[in-house]
Design an enzyme around this catalytic site. Structure first.
Site, short mmCIF file in Angstrom:
data_model
loop_
_atom_site.label_atom_id
_atom_site.label_comp_id
_atom_site.label_asym_id
_atom_site.label_seq_id
_atom_site.Cartn_x
_atom_site.Cartn_y
_atom_site.Cartn_z
CG HIS A 44 -6.03 2.16 5.00
ND1 HIS A 44 -5.45 3.59 5.70
CD2 HIS A 44 -4.71 1.28 5.12
CE1 HIS A 44 -3.61 2.72 6.98
NE2 HIS A 44 -3.79 1.03 5.80
CD GLU A 88 -3.59 -2.09 7.14
OE1 GLU A 88 -2.34 -2.33 6.59
OE2 GLU A 88 -3.53 -1.31 7.15
CB SER A 122 5.73 -2.20 11.72
OG SER A 122 5.36 -0.53 12.38
CG ASN A 138 -1.52 1.27 1.28
OD1 ASN A 138 -2.20 1.95 0.03
ND2 ASN A 138 -1.83 1.47 2.49
CD1 TRP A 139 3.89 0.91 -2.03
CD2 TRP A 139 3.62 2.38 -4.34
NE1 TRP A 139 4.78 0.94 -3.30
CE2 TRP A 139 4.31 1.07 -4.70
CE3 TRP A 139 3.66 2.73 -5.51
CZ2 TRP A 139 4.94 0.89 -5.59
CZ3 TRP A 139 4.27 2.67 -7.47
CH2 TRP A 139 4.73 2.02 -6.67
CE LYS A 140 0.15 3.63 4.63
NZ LYS A 140 0.22 3.67 6.18
CD GLU A 180 -2.35 5.93 6.34
OE1 GLU A 180 -2.67 5.39 6.36
OE2 GLU A 180 -1.92 5.09 7.36
N GLY A 238 2.86 -1.13 4.08
CA GLY A 238 3.35 0.09 3.99
C GLY A 238 4.12 0.81 3.86
N GLY A 239 4.99 1.34 4.27
CA GLY A 239 6.65 2.18 3.86
C GLY A 239 7.46 0.79 4.02
N GLY A 287 3.14 2.12 10.83
CA GLY A 287 3.92 3.79 10.57
C GLY A 287 4.98 3.72 11.72
P1 13P Z 1 3.81 0.12 7.96
O1 13P Z 1 3.85 -0.90 7.08
O2 13P Z 1 3.87 1.59 7.45
O3 13P Z 1 3.35 0.29 9.34
O4 13P Z 1 2.05 0.63 7.13
C1 13P Z 1 0.81 -0.51 7.43
C2 13P Z 1 -0.32 -0.16 6.13
O5 13P Z 1 -1.64 1.34 7.25
C3 13P Z 1 -0.91 -0.98 4.97
O6 13P Z 1 -2.22 -0.12 4.67
#
Ligand code: 13P
Length: 241
Positions: A96, A165, A204, A9-11, A98, A225-226, A171
């Site tokens: 999600h 999640e 993470s 997920n590149w956000k 967010e 994510g990251g 993050g």
């Molecule tokens: P991180 O891997 O950066 O913690 O993000 C997880 C996430 O929100 C994937 O959708």
């Protein structure tokens, strides 16, 4: 048989040029990836077209990060199922944390978005998870059971991925213990009619903890994510031991 699905997920990261550069570096690193693993990149809308063209014929599938529940109309800033499927998007993240936290997403709108995604034959990745204070108050199970109950009304469980999640692990570098993620995912599975739904862990996930996470019996993949932003890191995750 439950499917293994590894999704990035590149956000709100990467413009078109950066996305293309990633794809060019990443594709070759997945050529020998075990065939039983599905690989997805959920990119920003502006990168989807160029990625779709450049991922053609590769192992890597394309996902979006949102879909509106109406077919079309006066919904400034939203995107429709038709707009996504036209360019070859087969997966979409829905609900999600967010989106729930910053953009007023509710279980009701999550449910509507899931329905529309399935109508367009896209496979939605439904995200659920608790906050730190909910966990500390011992409410984790109740929160998740409640989210599932509302989000999954009328949803076809044969065309669905769920991602657990925990919000406090996103993050932060504060990964949920793999045994604890395994336990909660087991509880999620108990709530489902279809026990073969792929259930991912997200929060993470890194090259250094992926092998341990994927060794857990209930965990069928990860939503990253990251660590999905660097081709070498995400390739290591996809090619976990
Ligand atoms: P991180 O891997 O950066 O913690 O993000 C997880 C996430 O929100 C994937 O959708």
């Amino acid at each position: 048989m439950r499917k293994i699905v590894i999704a990035g997920n590149w956000k709100m990261h990467k413009n078109q040029a950066e996305s293309l550069k990633f794809v060019q570096a990443f594709k070759s690193k997945t050529e020998n990836t075990d065939e039983s693993r599905e690989i997805i990149l959920c990119a920003p809308f502006t990168s989807l077209t160029v990625m779709s063209k450049n991922l053609h014929g590769s192992r890597v599938m394309l996902g979006a990060q949102n879909i509106h529940w109406e077919i079309e109309g006066a919904y400034t800033g939203e995107i429709s199922g038709e707009m996504l499927t036209e360019i070859g998007v087969n997966y979409v993240i829905v609900g999600h944390s967010e989106r729930r936290q910053y953009f007023g997403e509710t279980d009701e709108t999550v449910n509507l978005r899931l329905k529309r995604a399935q109508e367009y034959r896209m496979k939605p990745i439904l995200c659920v998870g608790e906050t730190k204070s909910q966990r500390d108050a011992g409410e984790t199970e109740n929160i998740i059971i409640n989210q599932l109950k509302q989000d999954l009304v009328g949803i076809d469980q044969n065309n669905l991925i769920i991602a657990y999640e925990p919000i406090w692990a996103i993050g932060t570098g504060d990964t949920c213990e793999s045994t604890e993620a395994n336990r909660v995912i087991g509880i999620i599975r108990q709530q489902l009619d279809n026990k073969n739904v792929t259930i991912q862990y997200g929060g993470s996930v890194k090259p250094g903890n992926i092998d341990e996470i994927m060794s857990q019996a209930e965990i069928d993949g990860v939503l990253v994510g990251g660590a999905s932003l660097e081709a070498a890191d995400f390739a290591r995750i996809v090619n976990y031991q």
